[in-house]
Design a protein around this motif. Structure first.
Motif, mmCIF file in Angstrom:
data_model
loop_
_atom_site.group_PDB
_atom_site.id
_atom_site.type_symbol
_atom_site.label_atom_id
_atom_site.label_comp_id
_atom_site.label_asym_id
_atom_site.label_seq_id
_atom_site.Cartn_x
_atom_site.Cartn_y
_atom_site.Cartn_z
ATOM 1 N N ALA A 18 -22.203 9.997 -13.161
ATOM 2 C CA ALA A 18 -20.892 10.031 -12.427
ATOM 3 C C ALA A 18 -20.412 8.495 -12.319
ATOM 4 O O ALA A 18 -19.304 8.297 -12.131
ATOM 5 C CB ALA A 18 -21.194 10.614 -11.183
ATOM 6 N N GLU A 19 -21.655 7.611 -11.978
ATOM 7 C CA GLU A 19 -21.191 6.430 -12.039
ATOM 8 C C GLU A 19 -20.483 5.712 -13.044
ATOM 9 O O GLU A 19 -19.530 4.846 -12.989
ATOM 10 C CB GLU A 19 -22.587 5.552 -11.312
ATOM 11 N N ARG A 20 -20.982 6.028 -13.952
ATOM 12 C CA ARG A 20 -20.462 5.647 -15.337
ATOM 13 C C ARG A 20 -19.008 6.135 -15.503
ATOM 14 O O ARG A 20 -18.095 5.417 -16.010
ATOM 15 C CB ARG A 20 -21.245 6.076 -16.741
ATOM 16 N N ALA A 21 -18.783 7.192 -14.867
ATOM 17 C CA ALA A 21 -17.507 7.858 -15.246
ATOM 18 C C ALA A 21 -16.482 7.131 -14.249
ATOM 19 O O ALA A 21 -15.377 6.872 -14.589
ATOM 20 C CB ALA A 21 -17.452 9.274 -14.781
ATOM 21 N N VAL A 22 -16.889 6.529 -13.044
ATOM 22 C CA VAL A 22 -16.154 5.837 -12.187
ATOM 23 C C VAL A 22 -15.776 4.386 -12.909
ATOM 24 O O VAL A 22 -14.744 3.999 -13.042
ATOM 25 C CB VAL A 22 -17.018 5.537 -10.935
ATOM 26 N N GLU A 23 -16.738 4.021 -13.411
ATOM 27 C CA GLU A 23 -16.470 2.782 -14.344
ATOM 28 C C GLU A 23 -15.213 2.799 -15.193
ATOM 29 O O GLU A 23 -14.498 2.096 -15.651
ATOM 30 C CB GLU A 23 -17.703 2.257 -15.111
ATOM 31 N N TYR A 24 -15.365 3.851 -16.028
ATOM 32 C CA TYR A 24 -14.228 4.183 -17.170
ATOM 33 C C TYR A 24 -12.998 4.408 -16.415
ATOM 34 O O TYR A 24 -11.869 3.941 -16.742
ATOM 35 C CB TYR A 24 -14.587 5.418 -18.004
ATOM 36 N N ALA A 25 -13.144 5.186 -15.152
ATOM 37 C CA ALA A 25 -11.889 5.545 -14.397
ATOM 38 C C ALA A 25 -11.270 4.149 -13.964
ATOM 39 O O ALA A 25 -10.052 3.825 -13.895
ATOM 40 C CB ALA A 25 -12.091 6.558 -13.161
ATOM 41 N N MET A 68 -19.487 4.945 -2.428
ATOM 42 C CA MET A 68 -18.234 4.198 -2.457
ATOM 43 C C MET A 68 -18.164 2.714 -2.044
ATOM 44 O O MET A 68 -17.417 2.105 -2.703
ATOM 45 C CB MET A 68 -17.396 5.130 -1.178
ATOM 46 N N ALA A 69 -19.302 2.255 -1.357
ATOM 47 C CA ALA A 69 -19.490 0.779 -1.444
ATOM 48 C C ALA A 69 -19.668 0.229 -2.798
ATOM 49 O O ALA A 69 -19.043 -0.636 -3.108
ATOM 50 C CB ALA A 69 -20.704 0.647 -0.399
ATOM 51 N N THR A 70 -20.441 1.220 -3.641
ATOM 52 C CA THR A 70 -20.436 0.849 -5.028
ATOM 53 C C THR A 70 -19.311 0.825 -5.716
ATOM 54 O O THR A 70 -18.823 -0.035 -6.549
ATOM 55 C CB THR A 70 -21.663 1.682 -5.741
ATOM 56 N N VAL A 71 -18.540 1.780 -5.652
ATOM 57 C CA VAL A 71 -17.168 1.940 -6.081
ATOM 58 C C VAL A 71 -16.381 0.619 -5.788
ATOM 59 O O VAL A 71 -15.564 0.228 -6.671
ATOM 60 C CB VAL A 71 -16.604 3.441 -5.788
ATOM 61 N N HIS A 72 -16.483 0.449 -4.631
ATOM 62 C CA HIS A 72 -15.488 -0.387 -4.074
ATOM 63 C C HIS A 72 -16.024 -1.958 -4.707
ATOM 64 O O HIS A 72 -14.970 -2.691 -5.065
ATOM 65 C CB HIS A 72 -15.351 -0.728 -2.675
ATOM 66 N N GLU A 73 -17.047 -2.189 -5.039
ATOM 67 C CA GLU A 73 -17.546 -3.277 -5.822
ATOM 68 C C GLU A 73 -16.835 -3.280 -7.111
ATOM 69 O O GLU A 73 -16.507 -4.245 -7.519
ATOM 70 C CB GLU A 73 -19.023 -3.334 -5.815
ATOM 71 N N THR A 74 -16.976 -2.144 -7.810
ATOM 72 C CA THR A 74 -16.623 -2.095 -9.290
ATOM 73 C C THR A 74 -15.110 -2.095 -9.220
ATOM 74 O O THR A 74 -14.420 -2.690 -10.258
ATOM 75 C CB THR A 74 -16.994 -0.503 -9.616
#
Length: 150
Positions: A18-25, A68-74
């Motif tokens: 799922a984290e990888r999917a966020v990176e692609y998104a 979400m903190a990780t997402v915001h960093e991404t």
């Protein structure tokens, strides 16, 4: 014909996939100057444990905040910031028998008017909450939006 993408939906279940999917998104959102929406899907066993006070709902919320903190960093980078929103939903419901992760993803995509769905294809770990890899094929088959399975 130009492709226009304004909103990318990313269902997540806490797995590395799922984290990888966020990176692609995020990469797609950067390319099309779009935003992403993170849909946290809570597994049935976790939802039932919360209802029985076996798992603290605040602990689950803390996990989502950390994710979400990780997402915001991404989403930050030299190319600019990608706007990210989030919501949480139970993947299954005893009250709505038709509610399952596939319907939750498809309904959310319609509700937020997503132009693309990025979904993890495989879940490599067999752990509570790891469910999205199992439903990716159905999302691919039934979504009215384009789906990127990663």
């Amino acid at each position: 014909m130009a492709v226009e993408i304004d909103t990318v939906l990313v269902p997540v279940d806490g797995t590395d996939e799922a984290e990888r999917a966020v990176e692609y998104a995020v990469a797609v959102a950067r390319r099309y100057d779009a935003s992403i929406h993170i849909l946290h899907i809570i597994d049935d066993s976790v939802a039932r444990a919360i209802q029985r006070d076996e798992i603290d709902a605040e602990a689950v919320a803390d996990e989502h905040r950390a994710f979400m903190a990780t997402v915001h960093e991404t989403t930050r980078g030299p190319e600019g910031k990608v706007e990210a929103t989030q919501s949480t939903v139970a993947g299954f419901s005893a009250q709505r028998l038709s509610q399952h992760p596939v319907s939750v993803v498809l309904d959310a995509a319609e509700e937020i008017e997503a132009d693309l769905i990025v979904v993890p294809r495989e879940s490599m770990r067999e752990a509570p909450g790891a469910m999205l890899g199992k439903v990716a094929q159905y999302v691919l088959s039934y979504a009215s939006q384009p789906v990127l399975s990663v």
